[in-house]
Design an enzyme around this catalytic site. Structure first.
Site, PDB file in Angstrom:
ATOM      1  N   GLY A  46       0.945  -1.052   0.256  1.00 25.48           N
ATOM      2  CA  GLY A  46       0.218   0.014  -0.334  1.00 25.48           C
ATOM      3  C   GLY A  46       0.876   1.169  -0.024  1.00 25.48           C
ATOM      4  O   GLY A  46       1.690   1.372   0.786  1.00 25.48           O
ATOM      5  N   ALA A  47       0.551   2.265  -0.711  1.00 25.07           N
ATOM      6  CA  ALA A  47       1.269   3.301  -0.837  1.00 25.07           C
ATOM      7  C   ALA A  47       1.609   4.080   0.441  1.00 25.07           C
ATOM      8  O   ALA A  47       3.051   4.215   0.616  1.00 25.07           O
ATOM      9  CB  ALA A  47       0.622   4.416  -1.801  1.00 25.07           C
ATOM     10  N   ASP A  75      -5.256   4.418  -7.073  1.00 28.57           N
ATOM     11  CA  ASP A  75      -3.907   4.268  -7.313  1.00 28.57           C
ATOM     12  C   ASP A  75      -3.232   5.437  -7.966  1.00 28.57           C
ATOM     13  O   ASP A  75      -2.179   5.787  -7.606  1.00 28.57           O
ATOM     14  CB  ASP A  75      -3.471   2.755  -8.061  1.00 28.57           C
ATOM     15  CG  ASP A  75      -3.789   1.872  -7.180  1.00 28.57           C
ATOM     16  OD1 ASP A  75      -4.960   1.292  -7.044  1.00 28.57           O
ATOM     17  OD2 ASP A  75      -2.639   1.317  -6.701  1.00 28.57           O
ATOM     18  N   LYS A  89      -7.992  -0.478  -8.569  1.00 26.98           N
ATOM     19  CA  LYS A  89      -7.968  -1.793  -8.828  1.00 26.98           C
ATOM     20  C   LYS A  89      -8.931  -2.286  -9.899  1.00 26.98           C
ATOM     21  O   LYS A  89     -10.134  -1.805 -10.026  1.00 26.98           O
ATOM     22  CB  LYS A  89      -8.445  -2.525  -7.269  1.00 26.98           C
ATOM     23  CG  LYS A  89      -8.296  -4.174  -7.509  1.00 26.98           C
ATOM     24  CD  LYS A  89      -6.863  -4.525  -7.685  1.00 26.98           C
ATOM     25  CE  LYS A  89      -5.898  -4.038  -6.490  1.00 26.98           C
ATOM     26  NZ  LYS A  89      -4.599  -4.172  -7.372  1.00 26.98           N
TER      27      LYS A  89
END
Lengths: 348, 348
Positions: free
Chosen positions: B52-53, B230, B241
């Site tokens: 996860g970022a 994202d 996603k």
């Protein structure tokens, strides 16, 4: 259809023995079971060795014919066999229809009459599927990309199937179709059965996660969507495998034709619209667990969700007639809105 | 967030040791790994112990701080550590940003400065997520049914998350939300991670096959859709996603609000629109095989598709700005169309 180079139907009769493809073992193993009497055939129907409306109907007809063969030397009618067959799958419309037809033929013509009627039912199913394919293949252009959902192939009928039949015909006509196969969670009939059928037929295809359909539509890589149907209401609203509604909405959004392929027997003229179709809620375990084989071919059932989480699992959804470009039947392609009228005429 | 009654972040630092939740073992096992030096932390980032970022950025910042601690007694800068950390996940924007910030702080203030900066990055991530939750919870009514896709929960950030943060806040405010959790095939982040998070938080939820979302929308059982992002283009087109686009189209069809929740850092003002966002094609094995544990807790990888079938596996899709009701950011809820302008102002 051909499997490993030989022609097969899903179910057929040789002498007094019923033969079936053991669909519970697909796609990992292909084998034929031989069922010597009505009790064995009824058990196979109950255990889903055979599945799909058309194939269940044909199997039930053959089982009823076996009941008459077993009582050939006696004067009594096979009442117990009839009851046992009717009890196998309590909601399968084709099963009741086939058993009644073979029962009537057996009462009038004995075992030979019953066997002939059962064969006629199976042949009519295969013929209707074949005609659906011929009509539907006209919708498929050269090198078309067709999206399908679930398995409405020949495994669900006696031969050819419904949604896949136009694709088989287009392939035979040299149109080089390519098929996007929705995985079809939770039971995975697309990834398991449709992909297996297409592999056997040598038709290029790619399985996609159900989530990916709109992505390929947005990129212009889907020319047409063709799916089957479990039940079509008089106004054309169509119940089919869960997820069909999403594909219909997305196809509509992108202006892609969306077709239902189904025999006219699937239209329930007594059902006014989709609101009157009950939706089966199946076990949450189908969402939370998955079955398959490991790299060594050993079968496992594994949990694929967080332990303790709950799930909901509606088996079908209803696509409104307004989202359906047409219904491909054995009588031709019809408007969804005229489904009820056509089914009523067909019966009369 | 609370796990088994204790408060956790996804990644944190105690002395010179970095601690992380081992996300590769979720949802079947919960454990914390302790990483004594930058090499161990870098390896954990590469092996996706953290994902996860936001969480990757924080972990990379802590790893860079460890690099300065390891060279505390020498006069040289930890160039090798920096290179090793930057090489772990070559496309993670937050990682580069965090490493550069901690590098600068370490050059100016030594190990203590580097550690302070790494902590500030993690705190800022948690604070932004918390603010997203506060703004977003205003969109959630009493007893609302919220649909989410994939995992944009606290496991993907340092705490709170993005799409789930409004739900956590609504729950704390006593609004009794219920969450429809898209399974999110092929990798199942919804069924595995989002469901795990919600179970830990005691928030009622049901996992559904991705196919079932439109069905529940049609029945009026979805009040709002909230998902993460994202990458958001300047015009508001949003990559997220695979499957997000389908949910957005269906929500639009039924007139259901569809929100993106993301920190402003997710907006790429240099990217004009969705066509400029490259879509990663991942291995078809993710579609054809599944991982999980059997009833005895033993892990297996099983084939869930027909042997020999091929698959396509795009990891993301692009939802056009026109389908997005708004973007929930740490600065408030913004129009998708103004994403680029707001990100540019934010930077200046």
């Amino acid at each position: 259809m051909r499997v490993n180079g030989c022609d097969y139907r899903t179910v057929w009769m040789e002498g007094s023995t019923v033969h079936m493809i053991e669909q519970n073992l697909l796609p990992f193993d292909f084998s034929i079971v031989e069922l010597p009497d009505h009790a064995a055939t009824a058990r196979a129907i109950a255990e889903m060795t055979v599945r799909g409306a058309g194939a269940i109907g044909a199997a039930a007809g053959f089982a009823m014919a076996q009941g008459f063969i077993e009582q050939k030397e006696s004067a009594s009618l096979p009442h117990a066999a009839k009851a046992a067959i009717l009890a196998t799958r309590p909601t399968a419309q084709n099963l009741f229809y086939a058993v009644e037809r073979v029962w009537k033929a057996g009462c009038e013509g004995g075992a030979d009459g019953a066997v002939a009627e059962a064969r006629a039912i199976a042949d009519a199913d295969a013929e209707a599927s074949c005609r659906i394919g011929k009509f539907g293949s006209k919708l498929i252009g050269n090198r078309a990309n067709i999206l399908t959902h679930c398995n409405a192939g020949w495994l669900a009928f006696v031969d050819f199937g419904t949604a896949l039949s136009p694709i088989y015909h287009a392939h035979r006509d040299g149109k080089s179709p390519h098929v996007w196969v929705d995985e079809t969670r939770p039971r995975g009939q697309g990834a398991r059965l449709t992909a297996w059928e297409l592999t056997q037929a040598g038709i290029p295809h790619d399985i996609i996660a159900d989530n990916a359909a709109a992505h390929f539509m947005a990129r212009g890589e889907v020319d047409i969507v063709i799916v089957g149907a479990d039940r079509i209401a008089a106004n054309g609203d169509t119940a089919n495998k869960i997820g069909t509604l999403e594909k219909a909405i997305c196809a509509n959004h992108f202006g892609i034709p969306f077709y239902i392929a189904a025999p006219i027997a699937t239209i329930d003229a007594a059902c006014p619209d989709g609101n009157a179709i009950p939706i089966e809620a199946r076990s949450s375990d189908e969402v939370l667990w998955q079955q398959g084989v490991d790299a060594e071919g050993k079968r496992h059932t594994i949990r694929v969700a967080s332990p303790g989480a709950s799930a909901r699992n509606p088996a079908f959804d209803v696509t409104p007639a307004a989202l359906i470009s047409g219904i491909i039947t054995e009588q031709g392609i019809i408007d969804a809105a005229s489904a009820g009228a056509i089914a009523t005429n067909h019966k009369e």
